[in-house]
Scaffold this active site. Structure first.
Site, PDB file in Angstrom:
ATOM      1  N   ASP A 185       0.869  -1.157   0.000  1.00 42.30           N
ATOM      2  CA  ASP A 185       0.000   0.000   0.000  1.00 42.30           C
ATOM      3  C   ASP A 185       0.923   1.228   0.000  1.00 42.30           C
ATOM      4  OD1 ASP A 185      -2.316   1.664   0.398  1.00 42.30           O
ATOM      5  OD2 ASP A 185      -1.748   1.775   2.518  1.00 42.30           O
ATOM      6  N   ASP A 187      -0.127   5.027   0.926  1.00 41.51           N
ATOM      7  CA  ASP A 187      -0.360   5.993   1.997  1.00 41.51           C
ATOM      8  C   ASP A 187      -0.155   5.358   3.371  1.00 41.51           C
ATOM      9  OD1 ASP A 187      -1.028   7.583  -0.085  1.00 41.51           O
ATOM     10  OD2 ASP A 187      -3.119   7.881   0.459  1.00 41.51           O
ATOM     11  N   SER A 273      -2.571   1.022  -4.671  1.00 44.00           N
ATOM     12  CA  SER A 273      -2.967   2.158  -3.842  1.00 44.00           C
ATOM     13  C   SER A 273      -4.380   2.634  -4.141  1.00 44.00           C
ATOM     14  CB  SER A 273      -1.976   3.315  -4.064  1.00 44.00           C
ATOM     15  OG  SER A 273      -2.395   4.470  -3.378  1.00 44.00           O
ATOM     16  N   GLY A 274      -5.066   3.010  -3.072  1.00 41.62           N
ATOM     17  CA  GLY A 274      -6.343   3.696  -3.233  1.00 41.62           C
ATOM     18  C   GLY A 274      -6.129   5.173  -3.491  1.00 41.62           C
ATOM     19  N   LYS A 318      -7.858  -4.188  -4.895  1.00 39.10           N
ATOM     20  CA  LYS A 318      -6.475  -4.386  -4.441  1.00 39.10           C
ATOM     21  C   LYS A 318      -6.097  -5.862  -4.489  1.00 39.10           C
ATOM     22  CE  LYS A 318      -5.239  -0.416  -1.637  1.00 39.10           C
ATOM     23  NZ  LYS A 318      -4.527  -0.024  -0.418  1.00 39.10           N
ATOM     24  N   ASN A 344      -9.131  -1.182   3.848  1.00 37.24           N
ATOM     25  CA  ASN A 344      -9.223  -1.457   2.410  1.00 37.24           C
ATOM     26  C   ASN A 344      -8.099  -2.372   1.914  1.00 37.24           C
ATOM     27  OD1 ASN A 344      -7.335   0.666   2.775  1.00 37.24           O
ATOM     28  ND2 ASN A 344      -7.557   1.280   0.643  1.00 37.24           N
TER      29      ASN A 344
END
Length: 410
Positions: A185, A187, A273-274, A318, A344
């Site tokens: 991920d 962030d 990544s979101g 993801k 998430n």
């Protein structure tokens, strides 16, 4: 060999060149057969154990070995008798204990917990002295049933929270060394902070966006809905803020070392990544990542519209991205690793062969194979069995070796 006598020789003392050659020269003169050898050096102190089958006089062997080792300043303890040599069995689990500091009390508690579960510690080695102190315990559990894995992880996770240490549990054997693909991920995992909040700061809505982000990361709000709400607040911002935010990104301590080391080991490395592709593409190029999957901000006439283009990279996406990356390079899903911090990431962490929760929310910690609580991403390397000495030896060759001073209390 039925008439041979088994002899155990244990040599201890300051490590220096010539000890092994002197010992084996003495053993050679008695025509022994080697049955087993193990050696460890801790802070310059050597312990060397040798099991041999002696066809002649074991007392004469004892006298010669003790005299020979004395000539090089070493102590020899010789035990004559039955020392059956068993087939070496591979430890069922690897347990990595990380702390800053790492106390004797913590290791005692780990040992007691393992014993209560019928697990035996086969060996212990130091795996890190920076930025954390780390020990790797190779352990053999009473059985290899899935329930045993669950019991070990549950008991040690509960223990770690009370001891202020991280305890990672992983299956031993070849499977541990077979990992070949890792995804992070972005962030609050690969980089510090949340990109969407950095963008929101330019629009003066940082507090509002942070509240929505935190609710989503705790699993209290659907990610797609939360993304739409947050991105909508960016409508009207000039597209130039993307480059400004990208220039402000700060890697998590240890991130560059982690990626560099994994690439040396042949890992394929990527991010899922979101966040937003336009912001992280430069970073991905700098780190030489193999894969990038993220959302795309819509830009019209040089301004953000407050919408994203294409499919949203949410919790389910993801996990799909991880599987697609693995399929693309021909890596079985069991040989993948995923690292994340929020709700998430749950599906991705669950799909990976090894799922690591990094400074994560409770919802993710509950489903991850292991959880790391210290703010150093290179702790991932220690979980994978890579030692700090190995990392720094490679860095020294490349001229990239450095240790950043650790701030007290971190």
């Amino acid at each position: 060999m039925a008439s041979d006598t088994t002899v155990l020789v244990t040599v201890t003392g300051p490590d220096h060149p010539g000890v092994t050659s002197v010992l084996f020269a003495a053993l050679t003169r008695h025509d022994v057969d080697l049955l087993d050898v193990e050696q460890v050096v801790v802070r310059g102190q050597l312990t060397l154990g040798v099991v041999v089958a002696c066809p002649g006089d074991p007392e004469a062997l004892q006298d010669e070995v003790e005299a020979a080792m004395a000539t090089v300043g070493m102590r020899a303890d010789v035990q004559v008798g039955e020392h059956p040599v068993h087939d070496r069995e591979v430890s069922t689990h690897a347990i990595v204990v990380l702390g800053s500091p790492l106390s004797a009390k913590a290791l005692r508690s780990v040992g007691r917990t393992l014993a209560s579960l019928g697990a035996n510690i086969d060996s212990i080695r130091g795996i890190a002295d920076y930025p954390l102190t780390g020990l790797e315990l190779m352990v053999t559990a009473a059985d290899t049933e899935p329930a045993t894995d669950a019991a070990l992880r549950t008991a040690l996770a509960e223990l770690s929270s009370g001891l202020d240490v991280d305890i990672a549990v992983e299956r031993g054997g070849l499977a541990r060394r077979a990992k070949r693909l890792i995804v992070f991920d972005v962030d609050s995992t690969l980089v510090q902070g949340e990109v969407i909040e950095m963008l929101a700061a330019h629009a003066g809505v940082e507090d509002k966006v942070r509240a929505v982000t935190e609710a989503a990361m705790r699993g209290e709000l659907d990610f797609t809905e939360s993304l739409e709400q947050r991105v909508a607040t960016l409508a009207g911002l000039p597209a130039t803020v993307i480059d400004e935010v990208a220039a402000q990104l700060e890697l998590t301590p240890g991130a560059r070392t982690t990626i560099r080391t994994l690439r040396r080991l042949g890992y394929r490395c990527g991010v899922v990544s979101g966040g937003f592709r336009q912001v992280i593409e430069g970073l991905a190029h700098d780190l030489e990542l193999d894969f990038v999957r993220a959302n795309t901000l819509e830009i019209v006439d040089g301004k953000l519209t407050g919408r994203v283009i294409g499919d949203v990279v949410d919790r389910a996406a993801k996990a799909r991205a991880l599987r697609e990356f693995a399929d693309e390079v021909g890596v079985p899903i069991e040989q993948t690793v995923a690292v994340g911090d929020g709700a998430n990431d749950i599906d991705m962490i669950g799909a990976a062969g090894l799922g690591i929760a990094f400074n994560a929310k409770p919802a993710l910690r509950e489903v991850a194979d292991t959880a790391l609580s210290y703010p150093y991403l290179d702790a991932v390397l220690f979980v994978l069995g890579v030692s700090r000495d190995e990392v720094e030896a490679a860095d020294r060759v490349d001229g990239t070796l450095r240790r950043v001073p650790i701030e007290p209390g971190v």
